[in-house]
Design an enzyme around this catalytic site. Structure first.
Site, short mmCIF file in Angstrom:
data_model
loop_
_atom_site.label_atom_id
_atom_site.label_comp_id
_atom_site.label_asym_id
_atom_site.label_seq_id
_atom_site.Cartn_x
_atom_site.Cartn_y
_atom_site.Cartn_z
N ASP A 193 0.87 -1.17 0.00
CA ASP A 193 0.00 0.00 0.00
C ASP A 193 0.91 1.22 0.00
O ASP A 193 1.72 1.40 0.91
CB ASP A 193 -0.89 -0.01 1.26
CG ASP A 193 -2.22 0.66 1.03
OD1 ASP A 193 -2.24 1.71 0.34
OD2 ASP A 193 -3.23 0.17 1.55
N ASP A 239 -2.73 4.77 -2.66
CA ASP A 239 -3.72 5.43 -1.81
C ASP A 239 -4.08 6.82 -2.37
O ASP A 239 -3.19 7.59 -2.74
CB ASP A 239 -3.07 5.58 -0.42
CG ASP A 239 -4.05 6.00 0.65
OD1 ASP A 239 -4.98 5.23 0.94
OD2 ASP A 239 -3.87 7.11 1.21
N GLU A 250 -6.35 4.22 -6.02
CA GLU A 250 -7.62 4.53 -5.37
C GLU A 250 -8.10 5.89 -5.87
O GLU A 250 -7.45 6.90 -5.63
CB GLU A 250 -7.45 4.55 -3.85
CG GLU A 250 -8.76 4.74 -3.11
CD GLU A 250 -8.58 5.21 -1.67
OE1 GLU A 250 -9.49 5.00 -0.87
OE2 GLU A 250 -7.54 5.82 -1.35
N HIS A 289 -11.26 -1.92 3.57
CA HIS A 289 -11.15 -1.51 4.97
C HIS A 289 -11.85 -0.18 5.25
O HIS A 289 -11.87 0.26 6.40
CB HIS A 289 -9.67 -1.41 5.35
CG HIS A 289 -8.98 -0.32 4.58
ND1 HIS A 289 -8.82 -0.38 3.21
CD2 HIS A 289 -8.45 0.85 4.97
CE1 HIS A 289 -8.21 0.71 2.80
NE2 HIS A 289 -7.97 1.48 3.85
N ASP A 290 -12.37 0.48 4.23
CA ASP A 290 -13.06 1.76 4.42
C ASP A 290 -14.58 1.62 4.28
O ASP A 290 -15.30 2.60 4.41
CB ASP A 290 -12.60 2.78 3.37
CG ASP A 290 -11.14 3.17 3.51
OD1 ASP A 290 -10.64 3.18 4.65
OD2 ASP A 290 -10.50 3.47 2.48
#
Ligand code: GLC
Ligand code: CA
Length: 537
Positions: free
Chosen positions: A98, A199, A241, A315-316
């Site tokens: 990440d 990210d 993302e 995870h969000d």
């Protein structure tokens, strides 16, 4: 279209804090991931997207990095990390790092130096504007609420941050900073990682003075430069993302000839239950046809021009079965329906840990139970603007990020086999929902995912085929056909707990059932959440 490994592969996301603890401190660690690699190999995944394990003060659980080339002590050591890469490789699994490079932690030595000394070369690694305490440079807001500008009295300057003030944004205008980031990425590439998840990458081209945050004018130029300087020459997977991406924008990133990224995470299908364009916290009932329209659009518009990512969870996001399936009576059946619908589309699927056993949301009663910074900030903001406590807790239970962050449920022992200590977030309903039970039940959701992952490896039609939306009469029935070299696969799902109808008709004669979530024959009558994929004659 090139044939890259990641077009056939399924990728599994691990949120390391909640995956497997091995030293009883209640926090998952890298050794824990190594212990569970055989399980992941059994599922059939070929890469792990590893949420951040770098050194971090954990203001935002690792998405605030203070050293990109060190492992957070709670997760282990660099030796553990090297072992993980090697052990995964033995099982034909790649590790995707990440990459959080829109911002660092405020504890990163670059930012510390920038703070202490405006003449330091690191000062310009961040975004500063002169000013005074009472007047902010402009009205830009942080994604976690409040102003995006924080004043530093000793410098008489504001710095810019699109997330918490402990996450100062890097200045991508600075070529020296960019070279530092590329050097760091090459450090990880040399270690043998399989790629990067980038990210909030759509923010790096920002122009704060013009109030531009997403999709700034230099964004794609920057990504092309990154590609040339780092992963461009390797067969790595890169996924950005990008919250605001449309199919046109996604093409810019993922068109092979542009040499930027492999694909992006777009969120149009995920954002469907917002009442307005902006606030993720407002909830609307899902309209399945609208969802299907969004997927159809992405399938059609990226075909041959880019590459899709396919996901329900991360995870969000809240757990998909709680959100759009049924987390009680039809938990497994609706979970299978969601998976079958997604896994015959073109793109690379991502599973978020626990999704494959049908983990569900974790409802809370009070704000004290919340860890997530985003939910806590929203709570403060909404309490101050007159929402009731009850309304806010309802939003957090529906949409809060902690829903996905409770520990992985491995078995039905006291802490679900996650830890021998006290978990950092409590364990959910692990009596019924756990890996051990799923592996022992041939009808479990796990085996549906395993089968789907396998089918994607074996059937070129899923990877290469064209997509056709099949109109249906019932509002909850969604159908599509994939076609490749004279073969056709039909997928039909009933997105509802009520029975529905889908007429196969004369032109659609079943050759073989590929997967079906009920043990019965396929007819024109669909049961609650019934879903199947068949090849046609
Ligand atoms: C991304 C991450 C999220 C994080 C944010 C800031 O959206 O997925 O978890 O809080 O970026 O880094
Ligand atoms: Ca631990």
């Amino acid at each position: 279209m090139k044939t890259n490994w990641w077009k056939k592969a399924t990728i599994y996301q691990i949120y390391p804090r909640s995956f497997q603890d091995t030293n009883a401190d209640g926090i998952g660690d890298i050794k824990g991931i190594i212990q569970r690699l055989d399980y992941l190999a059994l599922l059939g995944i070929e890469a792990i997207w590893l949420s951040p394990v770098y050194q971090s003060p954990n203001e935002d659980n690792g998405y605030d990095i203070s050293d990109y080339e060190a492992i957070g002590s709670e997760y282990g050591t660099m030796e553990d990390m090297d072992n993980l890469i090697a052990e995964a490789q033995k099982r034909n699994i790649k590790i995707i790092m990440d990459l959080v490079v829109n911002h660092t932690s405020s504890e990163h030595p670059w930012f510390q130096s920038a703070l202490q000394n405006p003449a330091s070369e690191y000062h310009d690694f961040y975004i500063w504007r002169k000013g005074n305490e009472s007047e902010k440079p402009n009205e830009l807001q942080s994604n976690f609420g409040g102003s995006a500008w924080t004043f530093v009295p000793t410098l008489g300057e504001y710095y810019f941050h699109l997330h918490a003030k402990e996450q100062p944004d890097l200045n991508w205008e600075n070529p020296v900073m960019r070279q530092e980031i590329y050097r760091m990425m090459n450090y990880w590439i040399e270690k043998g990682v399989g790629g990067f998840r980038l990210d909030v990458i759509d923010l790096i081209g920002k122009e704060p003075d013009q109030l531009i945050t997403k999709n700034g004018p230099k964004l794609h130029e920057l990504l092309q430069e990154m590609n040339r300087n780092t992963f461009g020459d390797y067969d790595l997977v890169t996924v950005g993302e990008t919250w605001g991406a449309t199919p046109e924008i996604a093409q810019l990133y993922s068109d092979e000839s542009r040499e930027e990224l492999s694909m992006v995470f777009q969120f149009e299908h995920i954002n469907l239950d917002k009442q307005t364009g902006k606030r993720k916290w407002d909830i609307k009932k899902l309209d399945p046809k609208e969802l299907h329209q969004v997927f159809s659009k992405w399938q059609t518009e990226l075909a041959g021009k880019g590459w899709n990512s396919l996901f329900w969870n991360n995870h969000d996001l809240p757990r998909i079965i709680s959100r759009w399936g049924d987390d009680e009576k039809y938990r497994v059946i609706s979970g299978k329906m969601l998976a079958i619908y997604l896994y015959f589309l073109q793109g690379t699927p991502y599973i978020y840990q626990g999704e494959e056993i049908g983990m569900i949301n974790y409802p809370i009663q009070t704000i004290d139970e919340v860890d997530d910074i985003e939910s806590r900030r929203m709570y403060d903001e909404r309490i101050n603007s007159g929402y009731t406590e009850e309304e806010i807790i309802a939003s957090i239970n529906a949409k809060g990020r902690d829903n996905a962050r409770h520990p992985m449920q491995w078995d039905n022992s006291e802490q679900a086999g996650f830890t021998k200590g006290l978990p950092w977030l409590p364990v959910g309903n692990s009596n019924e929902i756990n890996v051990e039970a799923a592996l022992n039940d041939p009808n479990s959701l796990f085996y549906t995912y395993q089968k789907l992952i396998q089918l994607r490896k074996e059937m070129p039609i899923i990877i290469e085929g064209t997509f056709e939306n099949i109109p249906t009469n019932d509002a909850t029935v969604l159908a599509y056909i994939r076609e490749y070299q004279g073969e056709r696969v039909l997928v039909v799902v009933n997105f509802s707990d009520l029975p529905a109808h889908f007429a196969l008709g004369k032109t659609r004669v079943i050759k073989e059932t590929l997967i079906h979530n009920y043990e019965k024959e396929i007819t024109d009558e669909l049961l609650a959440y019934e879903a199947y994929a068949v090849s046609l004659k």
